[in-house]
Design a protein around this motif. Structure first.
Motif, PDB file in Angstrom:
ATOM      1  N   PRO A  40     -10.190   5.878   2.655  1.00 32.35           N
ATOM      2  CA  PRO A  40      -9.947   4.572   3.856  1.00 32.35           C
ATOM      3  C   PRO A  40      -9.350   3.438   3.717  1.00 32.35           C
ATOM      4  O   PRO A  40      -8.953   2.839   1.873  1.00 32.35           O
ATOM      5  N   VAL A  41      -8.605   2.820   4.560  1.00 33.07           N
ATOM      6  CA  VAL A  41      -7.267   1.232   4.537  1.00 33.07           C
ATOM      7  C   VAL A  41      -8.161   0.590   3.740  1.00 33.07           C
ATOM      8  O   VAL A  41      -9.475   0.245   4.831  1.00 33.07           O
ATOM      9  N   SER A  42      -7.722  -0.051   2.754  1.00 34.77           N
ATOM     10  CA  SER A  42      -8.980  -0.759   2.374  1.00 34.77           C
ATOM     11  C   SER A  42      -9.234  -2.208   3.060  1.00 34.77           C
ATOM     12  O   SER A  42      -8.442  -2.979   4.688  1.00 34.77           O
ATOM     13  N   PRO A  43     -10.453  -3.161   3.239  1.00 31.94           N
ATOM     14  CA  PRO A  43      -9.733  -3.849   4.205  1.00 31.94           C
ATOM     15  C   PRO A  43      -9.142  -5.459   4.505  1.00 31.94           C
ATOM     16  O   PRO A  43      -8.789  -5.957   5.053  1.00 31.94           O
ATOM     17  N   SER A  44      -8.782  -5.985   2.869  1.00 33.86           N
ATOM     18  CA  SER A  44      -7.515  -6.122   2.855  1.00 33.86           C
ATOM     19  C   SER A  44      -6.045  -5.908   3.355  1.00 33.86           C
ATOM     20  O   SER A  44      -5.719  -6.622   4.017  1.00 33.86           O
ATOM     21  N   ALA A  45      -5.952  -4.903   3.362  1.00 30.64           N
ATOM     22  CA  ALA A  45      -4.679  -4.063   4.068  1.00 30.64           C
ATOM     23  C   ALA A  45      -4.357  -4.618   5.581  1.00 30.64           C
ATOM     24  O   ALA A  45      -3.465  -4.203   5.865  1.00 30.64           O
ATOM     25  N   ARG A  46      -5.869  -4.375   6.112  1.00 34.67           N
ATOM     26  CA  ARG A  46      -6.104  -4.987   7.133  1.00 34.67           C
ATOM     27  C   ARG A  46      -5.914  -5.999   8.130  1.00 34.67           C
ATOM     28  O   ARG A  46      -6.186  -6.060   9.312  1.00 34.67           O
ATOM     29  N   LEU A  47      -6.330  -7.403   7.300  1.00 37.43           N
ATOM     30  CA  LEU A  47      -7.061  -8.413   7.525  1.00 37.43           C
ATOM     31  C   LEU A  47      -5.637  -9.094   8.487  1.00 37.43           C
ATOM     32  O   LEU A  47      -5.870 -10.189   8.826  1.00 37.43           O
ATOM     33  N   VAL A  48      -4.090  -9.021   8.259  1.00 33.55           N
ATOM     34  CA  VAL A  48      -3.142  -9.748   8.118  1.00 33.55           C
ATOM     35  C   VAL A  48      -1.676  -8.145   9.031  1.00 33.55           C
ATOM     36  O   VAL A  48      -1.293  -7.989   8.341  1.00 33.55           O
ATOM     37  N   GLU A  49      -1.898  -7.981  10.338  1.00 35.34           N
ATOM     38  CA  GLU A  49      -1.790  -7.290  11.222  1.00 35.34           C
ATOM     39  C   GLU A  49      -0.504  -7.666  10.822  1.00 35.34           C
ATOM     40  O   GLU A  49       0.482  -6.013  10.671  1.00 35.34           O
ATOM     41  N   GLU A  50       0.634  -8.033  11.224  1.00 34.95           N
ATOM     42  CA  GLU A  50       1.774  -8.787  11.296  1.00 34.95           C
ATOM     43  C   GLU A  50       2.427  -9.230  10.145  1.00 34.95           C
ATOM     44  O   GLU A  50       3.526 -10.077  10.458  1.00 34.95           O
ATOM     45  N   TYR A  51       1.841  -9.118   9.003  1.00 32.69           N
ATOM     46  CA  TYR A  51       2.513  -9.657   7.822  1.00 32.69           C
ATOM     47  C   TYR A  51       3.112  -9.227   6.876  1.00 32.69           C
ATOM     48  O   TYR A  51       2.511  -7.744   6.683  1.00 32.69           O
ATOM     49  N   PHE A  52       5.258  -9.254   6.922  1.00 33.90           N
ATOM     50  CA  PHE A  52       5.846  -8.606   5.879  1.00 33.90           C
ATOM     51  C   PHE A  52       6.269  -9.202   5.141  1.00 33.90           C
ATOM     52  O   PHE A  52       6.287 -10.241   4.846  1.00 33.90           O
ATOM     53  N   ILE A  53       6.512  -8.506   4.006  1.00 33.98           N
ATOM     54  CA  ILE A  53       7.263  -8.285   2.486  1.00 33.98           C
ATOM     55  C   ILE A  53       8.638  -8.352   3.137  1.00 33.98           C
ATOM     56  O   ILE A  53       8.925  -7.496   2.532  1.00 33.98           O
ATOM     57  N   VAL A  54       9.198  -9.515   2.878  1.00 34.35           N
ATOM     58  CA  VAL A  54      11.409  -9.382   2.161  1.00 34.35           C
ATOM     59  C   VAL A  54      11.538  -9.640   0.791  1.00 34.35           C
ATOM     60  O   VAL A  54      11.281 -10.724   0.456  1.00 34.35           O
ATOM     61  N   VAL A  55      12.273  -8.563   0.657  1.00 35.87           N
ATOM     62  CA  VAL A  55      13.062  -8.843  -0.669  1.00 35.87           C
ATOM     63  C   VAL A  55      14.784  -8.724  -0.091  1.00 35.87           C
ATOM     64  O   VAL A  55      15.004  -7.311   0.269  1.00 35.87           O
ATOM     65  N   VAL A  56      15.747  -9.284  -0.683  1.00 35.01           N
ATOM     66  CA  VAL A  56      16.727  -9.857  -0.012  1.00 35.01           C
ATOM     67  C   VAL A  56      17.448  -8.969  -2.066  1.00 35.01           C
ATOM     68  O   VAL A  56      17.232 -10.354  -2.665  1.00 35.01           O
ATOM     69  N   ILE A  57      18.358  -8.501  -2.046  1.00 35.23           N
ATOM     70  CA  ILE A  57      18.880  -7.649  -3.192  1.00 35.23           C
ATOM     71  C   ILE A  57      20.471  -7.964  -3.386  1.00 35.23           C
ATOM     72  O   ILE A  57      20.925  -7.771  -1.710  1.00 35.23           O
ATOM     73  N   GLY A  58      20.760  -8.599  -4.091  1.00 30.73           N
ATOM     74  CA  GLY A  58      22.259  -9.227  -3.969  1.00 30.73           C
ATOM     75  C   GLY A  58      22.975  -8.049  -5.225  1.00 30.73           C
ATOM     76  O   GLY A  58      22.493  -8.225  -6.042  1.00 30.73           O
ATOM     77  N   LEU A  59      23.758  -7.231  -4.802  1.00 30.69           N
ATOM     78  CA  LEU A  59      24.346  -6.176  -5.111  1.00 30.69           C
ATOM     79  C   LEU A  59      25.842  -6.094  -5.918  1.00 30.69           C
ATOM     80  O   LEU A  59      26.597  -6.608  -5.126  1.00 30.69           O
TER      81      LEU A  59
END
Length: 466
Positions: A40-59
């Motif tokens: 099952p999807v954990s409660p914490s994973a459902r609490l913030v529906e529109e929250y995104f992690i962004v990682v910018v990596i310079g190559l």
């Protein structure tokens, strides 16, 4: 970049979820594919529906399409959450469902304005990353994307932008997943070297009992530590509850002015000298994180007084940050003074359990309400993550910098730090409407560290004379 037909170029047009997408995979319901049902999807994973992690990596090298695609497919796409979507089973339980990953969809080569890239490539990258904050993700596919910007900027030869929905991974987990996919640049056969783990490995409430030979004073201090732990936990829990109910931060220029709409979040970053940070740490007998918290306080203060013209230094302003603390035993977050006291408190565990209990008893909306109120009634989010101490390669590409951030929270500004080799990258995610001059705020971080270092040098000189 040699873009062949294997990876299709496309503009950022992301399909939104249809009414049935949450319970269907490519036209099949979760009940039709019972074998693929996961936990099952954990409660914490459902609490913030529109929250995104962004990682910018310079190559440090142009994109090699074949090695990049193969590397992402062999590492990131194989991680269980990254080839799963959320679907409802016949009992109404939201579960993770395995699905096929189409790398042509998840690896994106956006079409940008060539003239804009030529005039100011740094601005082109920054504008593109900001545009991601206004675009939804297709919930019928695993919610992660690699955006490849294969042109040079002032710091890198190419840029990779990873966007991941928070239900798949939090910031710490995502960074560790990315680091596990890297290799040492000096010896690609080996994983990158990381700083040693913190001395504390057990739970905060585990206090080693002193031996009988230590005497009655040591035993009394051991018991007193539990009294302080209980008191601090009760006090912090009361503050947390009052924050959810009514206790708001002072309205300042840092406060979010638009909670209802999704305005573009601009992610900007700047490097600080890790050697300077460590110098202050040693001079003041504190931790690296203590120095970064102090630098954040000084930078925000400089910006506030310059922009507001408020010279009432005696005026009380309540400006609180949500400190992101990893509950796993692999990493830790420390800070000074107030945060020192937080170390002797179970507030983090309390807030986590409270949100999940409310979610289970009263439903997702109630749990989401608690999370939203916690962020709405505070001013910012602050996190610090530890990166490799040596140069690394990602899918065969040398990594120049790593800048993790996030968007989707009801706050106008978030502050993230990430160490890599001999630098600390300060990353700001700001509401671009409120902070059109966010690069000035980055300047304040640089200047604040310089002032703190100068003060530490004088402090050291004074101690030596004394």
């Amino acid at each position: 970049m040699n873009a062949s037909s294997t990876l299709r170029k496309r503009s950022l047009s992301v399909r939104t979820r249809s009414n049935g997408a949450a319970s269907a995979v490519e036209g099949r319901t979760a009940d039709d594919d019972a074998e693929s049902l996961g936990e099952p999807v954990s409660p914490s994973a459902r609490l913030v529906e529109e929250y995104f992690i962004v990682v910018v990596i310079g190559l440090g090298a142009p994109i090699n399409q074949s090695s990049g695609r193969a590397g992402i497919g062999a590492t990131i796409a194989c991680y269980p959450r990254f080839h799963s979507i959320q679907a409802t089973d016949k009992d109404g339980t939201l579960r993770w469902v395995r699905t096929t990953v189409d790398l042509d969809y998840h690896i994106i080569f956006p079409m940008l304005d060539t003239a804009a890239v030529l005039v100011n490539p740094d601005q082109a990258v920054e504008d593109y990353v900001a545009s991601l904050s206004t675009k939804p993700m297709d919930h019928s596919r695993p919610m992660w994307e690699f955006h490849i910007l294969d042109f040079p900027t002032s710091e890198a030869t190419a840029t990779a932008v990873i966007r991941v929905h928070h239900s798949l991974s939090d910031g710490t987990s995502l960074l560790m997943l990315l680091l596990s996919s890297t290799r040492s640049a000096a010896d690609p056969s080996k994983p990158p070297a990381l700083p040693p783990l913190p001395a504390r490995t057990g739970a905060i409430y585990v206090r080693p009992r002193p031996p009988m030979s230590a005497g009655s004073l040591a035993f009394a201090l051991w018991l007193w530590s539990f009294v302080l732990l209980a008191w601090h936990t009760m006090w912090d829990a009361a503050i947390f509850i009052s924050t959810i109910l009514f206790r708001k931060d002072t309205q300042t220029l840092f406060s979010c002015t638009d909670h209802g709409n999704r305005r573009p979040n601009r992610i900007v970053h700047r490097s600080l000298s890790l050697d300077d940070v460590k110098f202050v740490k040693d001079a003041m007998n504190c931790t690296v994180n203590d120095v970064l918290v102090g630098c954040t306080d000084a930078a925000l203060s400089r910006y506030y007084y310059r922009k507001s013209g408020d010279n009432k230094t005696g005026k009380e302003i309540r400006l609180r940050s949500v400190l992101v603390v990893n509950l796993r035993a692999t990493t830790a977050l420390h800070a000074k003074n107030t945060v020192d006291r937080k170390k002797s408190s179970l507030e983090v565990a309390f807030t986590h359990v409270a949100a999940e209990v409310v979610h289970k008893i009263f439903g997702r909306k109630a749990g989401a309400y608690i999370v939203d109120r916690m962020f709405s009634n505070t001013t910012t989010l602050l996190s610090n993550m530890i990166g490799p101490v040596e140069q690394v390669e990602f899918c065969g590409h040398p990594v120049v910098f790593i800048a993790p951030s996030q968007y989707g929270l009801p706050q106008a500004i978030n502050v993230n730090f990430n160490s890599y080799v001999n630098t600390v990258r300060v990353v700001l995610a700001v509401d671009e409407t409120q902070f059109p001059d966010c690069h000035e705020l980055l300047d304040d971080f640089v200047e604040s560290l310089r002032i703190i270092k100068d003060a530490a040098e004088k402090h050291g000189s004074h101690d030596m004379k004394a």
